[in-house]
Design a protein around this motif. Sequence first.
Motif, PDB file in Angstrom:
ATOM      1  N   MET A  71      56.020  37.134  91.375  1.00 29.26           N
ATOM      2  CA  MET A  71      54.673  36.835  91.871  1.00 29.26           C
ATOM      3  C   MET A  71      54.127  35.593  91.167  1.00 29.26           C
ATOM      4  O   MET A  71      54.278  35.433  89.967  1.00 29.26           O
ATOM      5  N   THR A  72      53.516  34.720  91.916  1.00 28.24           N
ATOM      6  CA  THR A  72      52.992  33.490  91.339  1.00 28.24           C
ATOM      7  C   THR A  72      51.666  33.768  90.654  1.00 28.24           C
ATOM      8  O   THR A  72      50.727  34.269  91.280  1.00 28.24           O
ATOM      9  N   ALA A  73      51.609  33.477  89.363  1.00 24.93           N
ATOM     10  CA  ALA A  73      50.374  33.700  88.627  1.00 24.93           C
ATOM     11  C   ALA A  73      49.433  32.507  88.760  1.00 24.93           C
ATOM     12  O   ALA A  73      48.213  32.662  88.784  1.00 24.93           O
ATOM     13  N   LEU A  74      50.051  31.323  88.825  1.00 26.43           N
ATOM     14  CA  LEU A  74      49.241  30.103  88.877  1.00 26.43           C
ATOM     15  C   LEU A  74      49.946  29.084  89.743  1.00 26.43           C
ATOM     16  O   LEU A  74      51.155  28.897  89.629  1.00 26.43           O
ATOM     17  N   SER A  75      49.201  28.451  90.631  1.00 24.06           N
ATOM     18  CA  SER A  75      49.783  27.292  91.307  1.00 24.06           C
ATOM     19  C   SER A  75      48.774  26.147  91.305  1.00 24.06           C
ATOM     20  O   SER A  75      47.582  26.343  91.516  1.00 24.06           O
ATOM     21  N   ILE A  76      49.290  24.981  90.991  1.00 20.72           N
ATOM     22  CA  ILE A  76      48.487  23.769  90.940  1.00 20.72           C
ATOM     23  C   ILE A  76      49.003  22.848  92.027  1.00 20.72           C
ATOM     24  O   ILE A  76      50.208  22.597  92.104  1.00 20.72           O
ATOM     25  N   ASP A  77      48.115  22.386  92.904  1.00 24.00           N
ATOM     26  CA  ASP A  77      48.543  21.564  94.032  1.00 24.00           C
ATOM     27  C   ASP A  77      47.858  20.205  94.015  1.00 24.00           C
ATOM     28  O   ASP A  77      46.632  20.125  94.040  1.00 24.00           O
ATOM     29  N   ASN A  78      48.673  19.157  93.960  1.00 19.59           N
ATOM     30  CA  ASN A  78      48.217  17.772  94.140  1.00 19.59           C
ATOM     31  C   ASN A  78      47.014  17.434  93.278  1.00 19.59           C
ATOM     32  O   ASN A  78      46.035  16.874  93.738  1.00 19.59           O
ATOM     33  N   LEU A  79      47.113  17.786  91.993  1.00 18.48           N
ATOM     34  CA  LEU A  79      45.988  17.585  91.080  1.00 18.48           C
ATOM     35  C   LEU A  79      45.975  16.144  90.566  1.00 18.48           C
ATOM     36  O   LEU A  79      46.981  15.641  90.082  1.00 18.48           O
ATOM     37  N   SER A  80      44.805  15.505  90.676  1.00 10.80           N
ATOM     38  CA  SER A  80      44.646  14.156  90.128  1.00 10.80           C
ATOM     39  C   SER A  80      43.408  14.113  89.248  1.00 10.80           C
ATOM     40  O   SER A  80      42.411  14.786  89.527  1.00 10.80           O
ATOM     41  N   LEU A  81      43.494  13.310  88.192  1.00 13.91           N
ATOM     42  CA  LEU A  81      42.370  13.227  87.258  1.00 13.91           C
ATOM     43  C   LEU A  81      42.245  11.798  86.753  1.00 13.91           C
ATOM     44  O   LEU A  81      43.222  11.156  86.373  1.00 13.91           O
ATOM     45  N   LYS A  82      41.009  11.302  86.765  1.00 11.76           N
ATOM     46  CA  LYS A  82      40.712   9.995  86.215  1.00 11.76           C
ATOM     47  C   LYS A  82      39.755  10.211  85.054  1.00 11.76           C
ATOM     48  O   LYS A  82      38.781  10.940  85.184  1.00 11.76           O
ATOM     49  N   LEU A  83      40.039   9.570  83.915  1.00 12.45           N
ATOM     50  CA  LEU A  83      39.115   9.655  82.782  1.00 12.45           C
ATOM     51  C   LEU A  83      38.705   8.245  82.393  1.00 12.45           C
ATOM     52  O   LEU A  83      39.565   7.442  82.003  1.00 12.45           O
ATOM     53  N   GLY A  84      37.432   7.947  82.504  1.00 14.87           N
ATOM     54  CA  GLY A  84      36.936   6.626  82.117  1.00 14.87           C
ATOM     55  C   GLY A  84      37.654   5.501  82.840  1.00 14.87           C
ATOM     56  O   GLY A  84      37.980   4.485  82.229  1.00 14.87           O
ATOM     57  N   GLY A  85      37.939   5.685  84.123  1.00 11.12           N
ATOM     58  CA  GLY A  85      38.543   4.609  84.906  1.00 11.12           C
ATOM     59  C   GLY A  85      40.063   4.583  84.853  1.00 11.12           C
ATOM     60  O   GLY A  85      40.691   3.871  85.623  1.00 11.12           O
ATOM     61  N   THR A  86      40.681   5.343  83.907  1.00 10.27           N
ATOM     62  CA  THR A  86      42.149   5.369  83.849  1.00 10.27           C
ATOM     63  C   THR A  86      42.656   6.607  84.565  1.00 10.27           C
ATOM     64  O   THR A  86      42.151   7.709  84.351  1.00 10.27           O
ATOM     65  N   GLN A  87      43.675   6.389  85.364  1.00  9.74           N
ATOM     66  CA  GLN A  87      44.331   7.522  86.012  1.00  9.74           C
ATOM     67  C   GLN A  87      45.134   8.265  84.944  1.00  9.74           C
ATOM     68  O   GLN A  87      45.964   7.657  84.259  1.00  9.74           O
ATOM     69  N   VAL A  88      44.867   9.545  84.767  1.00 12.94           N
ATOM     70  CA  VAL A  88      45.565  10.317  83.737  1.00 12.94           C
ATOM     71  C   VAL A  88      46.598  11.235  84.380  1.00 12.94           C
ATOM     72  O   VAL A  88      47.749  11.303  83.936  1.00 12.94           O
ATOM     73  N   LEU A  89      46.173  11.963  85.401  1.00 13.35           N
ATOM     74  CA  LEU A  89      47.096  12.854  86.122  1.00 13.35           C
ATOM     75  C   LEU A  89      47.193  12.351  87.551  1.00 13.35           C
ATOM     76  O   LEU A  89      46.183  12.041  88.184  1.00 13.35           O
ATOM     77  N   ASP A  90      48.428  12.263  88.052  1.00 12.47           N
ATOM     78  CA  ASP A  90      48.630  11.689  89.376  1.00 12.47           C
ATOM     79  C   ASP A  90      49.402  12.671  90.236  1.00 12.47           C
ATOM     80  O   ASP A  90      50.615  12.794  90.106  1.00 12.47           O
TER      81      ASP A  90
END
Lengths: 249, 262
Positions: free
Chosen positions: A1-20
């Motif tokens: 059973m899947t406990a956690l799924s993360i889909d297409n997560l992106s994060l920008k911090l202070g103008g820099t792409q951190v997670l793509d």
Amino acid sequence: MTALSIDNLSLKLGGTQVLDDISLHVAEGEFVSILGPSGCGKSSLFRVLTGGVAADRGEVRVDPAARIGAGSAFAFMPQRDALMPWRRIIDNITLGLEVQGISRADARALAEPMLPEFGLAGFDRHYPHELSGGMRQRAALLRTILQGRPIQLLDEPFGALDALTRAGMQRWLERRFHAAGWTTILVTHDVREAVALSDRIYVFSPRPARVVREIRVDAPRPRLGRPMSDASRRIEEQLLDILLEQRTA
Amino acid sequence: MHSRYRPPRGGALLRGTPALLSVLCALLIWEAYVRVSGISPLLLPAPSQVLRQIWSSREMLWANTVPTIRATLLGFALSVSVAFILSVLLDFIPRLRRALFPVFIISQTLPLVAIAPLMVLWFGFDLTPKILLVALVTFFPMLIALADGYASTEPEVEELLRSMGASRMAVYRMARLPSSLPYFFAGLRISITYAVVAAIFAEYAGARSGLGIVILNAKNSFRPDLVLAAVAVSSAMTLCLYGVAALLQRLMIGHRCTGGAA
């Protein structure tokens, strides 16, 4: 059973792409490592999960059956042990329960039976500075587990330890976590650690972090405390190649 | 961050011995100089003479020490309370911090020589101007100590608490406030010494009684022995207050043994 799924997560911090565009999943009882170079954004992923920062895009889904109550699904262990020097070990361990509003007596009653397993029996009344590095780290791990969250997030938990203590802690963690079947995500840049402890490994690229490879580790257990199996050795080589390729690319 | 061990009990007296010896030495040299040089006691009285003066005027000195202690403690209590309340407000409202901090810094640039007589002019010869002056002098160091203390909170600890679902208030109570205590006590020990000086200065500018008045009167009647007697009493009093602050620190955070002032 899947406990956690993360889909297409992106994060920008202070103008820099951190997670793509990060996508990954963790099954219940699974031990998954996120392996990547230092500063690639592995820790930022945890900050998204614990609610420290909001993602720009993407979705985090936690299996509703695994959730207990309304609280967060994650128990987080930061890079340094973050034990409070003014609290005794027992009060450090029960910190999460205290935040949840559980009375001190009840919290202690929950914590005390766990002390021997974590090698802390008889040290509950000590202050953190009176403990060795390994014991402090086990106290921080117990503080994480004791929160009773479905998923444990460990952010380079052994990074600050000396080599010998780290080896001891890794052996202990392999035995303890697999016996208990705690669903765990470990962030590390140590290839050997990832291979020894994980069921599966996601390799992250340098910043902005993308998932460049997903590898299942099928080497026999226990993997630590005896000669390394060929399977482990092969995977280690493979991972190291991927990481080094990423660097020159 | 390695563990440090506390010195064995009873060591405090032993560790204080060099300090006592050096003070004693300085007094002996002073005494010897006065006797050998035959300098007039109206210019420089010997320590033994100052000691005799303290004993013979003990009632007068005590009667004037009490108002000074009262002004010091009340002013300091006011200052610490206001500094604490403001530190919490400033910690929670950064905009307020940006608005008020420059004002506090300016308050520290005001010369006491000018402020003290003005205070007396505005508030009279009673306790009020002394309390206010003590508070004015000690408030900012206490506020800075608390603000720096909050800022010293380990980011990992705050991140951990937030990951546990702790509110801003809980983070303050469980991490920021305890982290600030070593800084708070360092500030307390320094500020209490300023507080005594400020109280005496305020009395000097205008009062009915107090060590400041004793010093003023003794100076005006050319009695350096009496001036020095009052100075000795005020020093002893300051040392006692410092000792109380240090004791409080030991009782509250002596078990921590990590970083900060010992």
